[in-house]
Write a protein that holds these residues in place. Structure first.
Motif: not given
Ligand SMILES: NC(=O)c1ccc[n+]([C@@H]2O[C@H](COP(=O)([O-])OP(=O)(O)OC[C@H]3O[C@@H](n4cnc5c(N)ncnc54)[C@H](OP(=O)(O)O)[C@@H]3O)[C@@H](O)[C@H]2O)c1
Ligand SMILES: [Zn+2]
Ligand SMILES: [Zn+2]
Length: 349
Positions: A164-168, A299-301
């Motif tokens: 989810g977060v890797t693409t968002y 990924i994402g923070s």
């Protein structure tokens, strides 16, 4: 404090090419920053398979993969502020950072310069090994643990924490909106999320897959159009039509020029895939003729994870998942390798 029971049960990988086996291992040493979860769900990510196979370099076996973890909080240290016993909480692909470097200080902990610690195949500051979610318990730093929103099932929630977060995060960062045309390369776990996000951000979406097998399901998923990337003639219609390409997977014969030609002036080519081979060299003429921003994303923070959960709730973004029993993990991995998931497998305890 009562004697610390550190033993947990896991489906561990003991060597490359060996099926996962059930074994008992030890959780990290307890600290007042720790949250302990009874794992209920864990998604299967492409990175789990690269790691099991030592595909990115030698893995330190035994290794317990799985970094789309959700569980019920059983225990919290004194410093924990964000979750309490009984809450449902999730963990993604990162479980620690230094919190001191410039990137951490600026809220980019996912790019920590001194101590990005992966949720598996890494080492805590205690030197204990990090173990992931193909297991019945997980223990780690509260700063990388997130409360699952009340209206979201745990199975659905788990996949947000990596796919989810890797693409968002990169789509949000590059301002995808209703005037964007987003090409999503590779319609797997990450790719299907990218389709969902880009649609929710208002964009037109072209699903790009390496054969025709996913055409119908891609349209059902929400793609406006479908491009079979093995059909070179089909590229003709898309010259300079896409404002963004998000690459979540491709084959080894990838060539820069073919794909960058699909992107509008000042558009974006963003790679999040992590193949076990290098991308081909880039000719200077590719730069000369494209004027495209080429970037990547990790990924994402933690802030991006929180932002994503809010966006998902307000835009009703949900992944397509298939659940398997944790004890059927060997079969689940076999199906994952065969490209069967539509689109993410979630293991359930
Ligand atoms: N940057 C990050 O932070 C981050 C985070 C998580 C994962 N990843 C990486 O992202 C990649 C995708 O992960 P995932 O969980 O989405 O895996 P996945 O579900 O297996 O999806 C990957 C997709 O890539 C395409 N693909 C794979 N092999 C291919 C081949 N030989 N030729 C052409 N296309 C091929 C396939 O799409 P089609 O069949 O539709 O063509 C496949 O569905 C992995 O390399 C993973 O390690 C990166
Ligand atoms: Zn992942
Ligand atoms: Zn740092």
């Amino acid at each position: 404090m009562a004697a610390d029971n550190r033993t947990f049960n896991a489906w561990a990988c003991t060597a490359k090419d060996k099926p996962l086996t059930k074994m008992q291992l030890e959780l990290r040493e307890w600290s007042e920053d720790c949250v302990e979860l009874d794992v209920t769900h864990c998604g299967i990510c492409g990175s789990d398979v690269h790691t099991m196979d030592s595909g990115w370099g030698p893995t330190e076996y035994p290794c317990v993969v799985g970094h789309e973890i959700v569980g019920v909080v059983k225990k919290t240290g004194k410093n924990v502020t964000n979750v309490k016993v009984g809450d449902r909480a999730g963990v993604g692909a990162q479980c620690s950072s230094c919190h001191k470097c410039q990137n951490c200080q600026e809220g980019n902990e996912n790019l920590c310069m001194n101590g990005f610690v992966g949720t598996y195949n890494g080492r805590w500051e205690t030197n204990d090994k990090t173990f992931g979610g193909y297991a019945d318990r997980w223990r780690g730093d509260y700063r990388f643990v997130f409360k699952v929103p009340d209206n979201m099932s745990s199975a659905i929630a788990s996949t947000f924490f990596c796919a989810g977060v890797t693409t968002y995060a990169p789509l949000k960062r590059t301002n995808v909106n209703s005037s964007s045309v987003v090409g999503v390369m590779g319609l797997g776990g990450l790719g299907h999320y990218a389709v969902k996000w880009a649609k929710a951000m208002g964009a037109k979406v072209v699903g790009m897959s390496h054969n025709d097998k996913k055409r119908d399901v891609a349209l059902e998923l929400g793609c406006d159009e479908y491009l079979n990337t093995s059909d070179k003639e089909a590229f003709g219609a898309y010259q300079r039509q896409m404002t963004h390409i998000l690459c979540t997977g491709t084959s080894q014969d990838f060539d820069w020029m073919t794909y960058l030609k699909l992107i509008t002036v000042n558009g974006h080519f963003i790679n999040v895939s992590m193949p076990e081979w290098n991308f081909p060299e880039i000719s200077p003429f590719v730069f000369f003729s494209s004027q495209v921003y080429i970037s990547g994303s990790a990924i994402g923070s933690p802030a991006e994870i929180e932002d994503m959960l809010e966006f998902a709730a307000s835009h009703k973004v949900e992944p397509w998942i298939q659940t398997y029993k944790m004890d059927d993990v060997v079969k689940a991995i076999e199906d994952f390798r065969a490209g069967k998931p539509r689109f993410r497998i979630v293991l359930e305890n």
